[in-house]
Design a protein around this motif. Structure first.
Motif, PDB file in Angstrom:
ATOM      1  N   ALA A 164       0.911  -1.132  -0.014  1.00 23.38           N
ATOM      2  CA  ALA A 164       0.136   0.117  -0.067  1.00 23.38           C
ATOM      3  C   ALA A 164       1.040   1.335   0.044  1.00 23.38           C
ATOM      4  O   ALA A 164       0.661   2.296  -0.984  1.00 23.38           O
ATOM      5  CB  ALA A 164      -0.695  -0.200   1.220  1.00 23.38           C
ATOM      6  N   LEU A 177      -9.114  -2.111  -0.976  1.00 28.78           N
ATOM      7  CA  LEU A 177      -8.703  -3.016   0.143  1.00 28.78           C
ATOM      8  C   LEU A 177      -9.682  -3.930   0.135  1.00 28.78           C
ATOM      9  O   LEU A 177     -10.956  -3.732   0.394  1.00 28.78           O
ATOM     10  CB  LEU A 177      -8.370  -2.518   1.221  1.00 28.78           C
ATOM     11  CG  LEU A 177      -7.291  -1.395   1.324  1.00 28.78           C
ATOM     12  CD1 LEU A 177      -7.366  -0.910   2.775  1.00 28.78           C
ATOM     13  CD2 LEU A 177      -6.056  -2.314   1.248  1.00 28.78           C
ATOM     14  N   SER A 189      -5.216   2.869   6.070  1.00 34.24           N
ATOM     15  CA  SER A 189      -6.042   4.147   6.028  1.00 34.24           C
ATOM     16  C   SER A 189      -5.638   5.288   6.637  1.00 34.24           C
ATOM     17  O   SER A 189      -5.289   6.308   6.277  1.00 34.24           O
ATOM     18  CB  SER A 189      -7.337   3.912   6.063  1.00 34.24           C
ATOM     19  OG  SER A 189      -7.884   2.956   5.728  1.00 34.24           O
ATOM     20  N   THR A 196      -8.578   5.152   0.836  1.00 39.81           N
ATOM     21  CA  THR A 196      -8.800   3.743   0.684  1.00 39.81           C
ATOM     22  C   THR A 196     -10.277   3.327   0.499  1.00 39.81           C
ATOM     23  O   THR A 196     -11.181   4.190   1.308  1.00 39.81           O
ATOM     24  CB  THR A 196      -8.229   3.082   2.200  1.00 39.81           C
ATOM     25  OG1 THR A 196      -9.012   3.545   3.178  1.00 39.81           O
ATOM     26  CG2 THR A 196      -6.828   3.250   2.309  1.00 39.81           C
ATOM     27  N   CYS A 205     -12.215   2.284   6.560  1.00 42.19           N
ATOM     28  CA  CYS A 205     -11.478   2.722   5.327  1.00 42.19           C
ATOM     29  C   CYS A 205     -12.208   3.956   4.954  1.00 42.19           C
ATOM     30  O   CYS A 205     -13.300   4.616   5.441  1.00 42.19           O
ATOM     31  CB  CYS A 205     -12.111   1.783   4.145  1.00 42.19           C
ATOM     32  SG  CYS A 205     -11.168   0.219   4.459  1.00 42.19           S
TER      33      CYS A 205
END
Ligand code: KIV
Length: 259
Positions: A164, A177, A189, A196, A205
């Protein structure tokens, strides 16, 4: 919806909503309801084509559906998936991403991390906005041994976090995700400045995406835990508005939809 606006959503803590669309009527309806992003997902391999997985979806399929959806989307950011085996090297990635952008996409999405570094770099060098996709990667369902939650152990959680961070450094604008523990998604996040978008990744998220057929209760045989049917006692616009309202106020997903 612009990339800058998406960033400000994250900065001010407003949750981002995303639904998949594959045809004109649903694309228009979702856009008019105010969904922030619309994804022409390769999940069309399941819900449109009746496949067991997404591996049978071709570039021609994605171009066909992206063109149709793009005609009807006025406000939402339009993302198109790059299908299986369409980004195996950087030249092929660039060519196929350009085809999707010429078909009306404003951003392309593909699955995977550091193994695609060259592809992320060439798209950034050519100013093509990219959405990453980590965690469960449906195009790798065979290697992953089925549709399983990813990042449950320390080593795989570290790998997802490292990927990420790498994707952000390679210019990726948004990160999906899929099916990772809620705690891991929250940590990622927090550490990223890009938004995200979770699916089976908990409420922390920066946004949520679902396959539109799932929010309408149109499921084939496999109904994952993260799915919620928003259609109860409603019309379709009502279901979409319930989804948007529940994501914006963090009433969805609950623990019941998370890992
Ligand atoms: O193809 C798709 O619909 C997707 C979402 C489920 C994230 O990739």
């Amino acid at each position: 919806m612009t990339l800058d606006e998406l960033k400000t959503f994250k900065q001010r803590g407003e949750k981002i909503t995303c639904l998949t669309a594959y045809d004109a009527s649903f694309a228009k309806l979702f856009d008019e309801c105010g969904v922030d992003m619309i994804l022409v997902g390769d999940s069309l391999g399941n819900v449109i084509q009746g496949g067991e997985n997404t591996l049978g979806v071709s570039m021609e399929d994605m171009i066909y559906h992206t063109r149709i959806v793009a005609k009807c989307v006025q406000k939402a950011l339009l993302i198109a998936d790059m299908p299986y085996q369409s980004y195996t090297n950087s030249e092929q990635t660039l060519e196929n991403a350009q085809r999707l952008m010429r078909s009306g996409a404003q951003m392309v999405k593909f699955e995977g991390g550091s193994e695609h570094e060259a592809s992320f770099k060439i798209l950034q060098a050519n100013n093509i906005p990219v959405c990453g996709h980590l965690g469960l990667q449906p195009q790798s369902v065979i290697e992953m041994g089925g549709y399983k939650v990813q990042g449950r152990d320390d080593a795989s959680a570290e790998k997802i976090l490292a990927d990420a961070l790498l994707l952000e450094s390679l210019g990726v604008s948004v990160l999906v995700l899929e099916c990772v523990p809620a705690q891991l998604a929250a940590k990622i996040s927090q550490q990223l400045s890009i938004p995200t978008i979770g699916i089976g990744a908990g409420v922390d998220c920066d946004g949520q995406v679902l396959v539109s057929y799932d929010i309408l209760g149109i499921n084939t045989d496999r109904v994952p835990k993260f799915v919620k049917n928003f259609l109860t006692n409603n019309n379709i616009q009502g279901a979409v508005n319930s989804f948007i309202g529940a994501v914006k106020t963090q009433r969805f997903p609950t623990n019941q939809h998370s890992y």
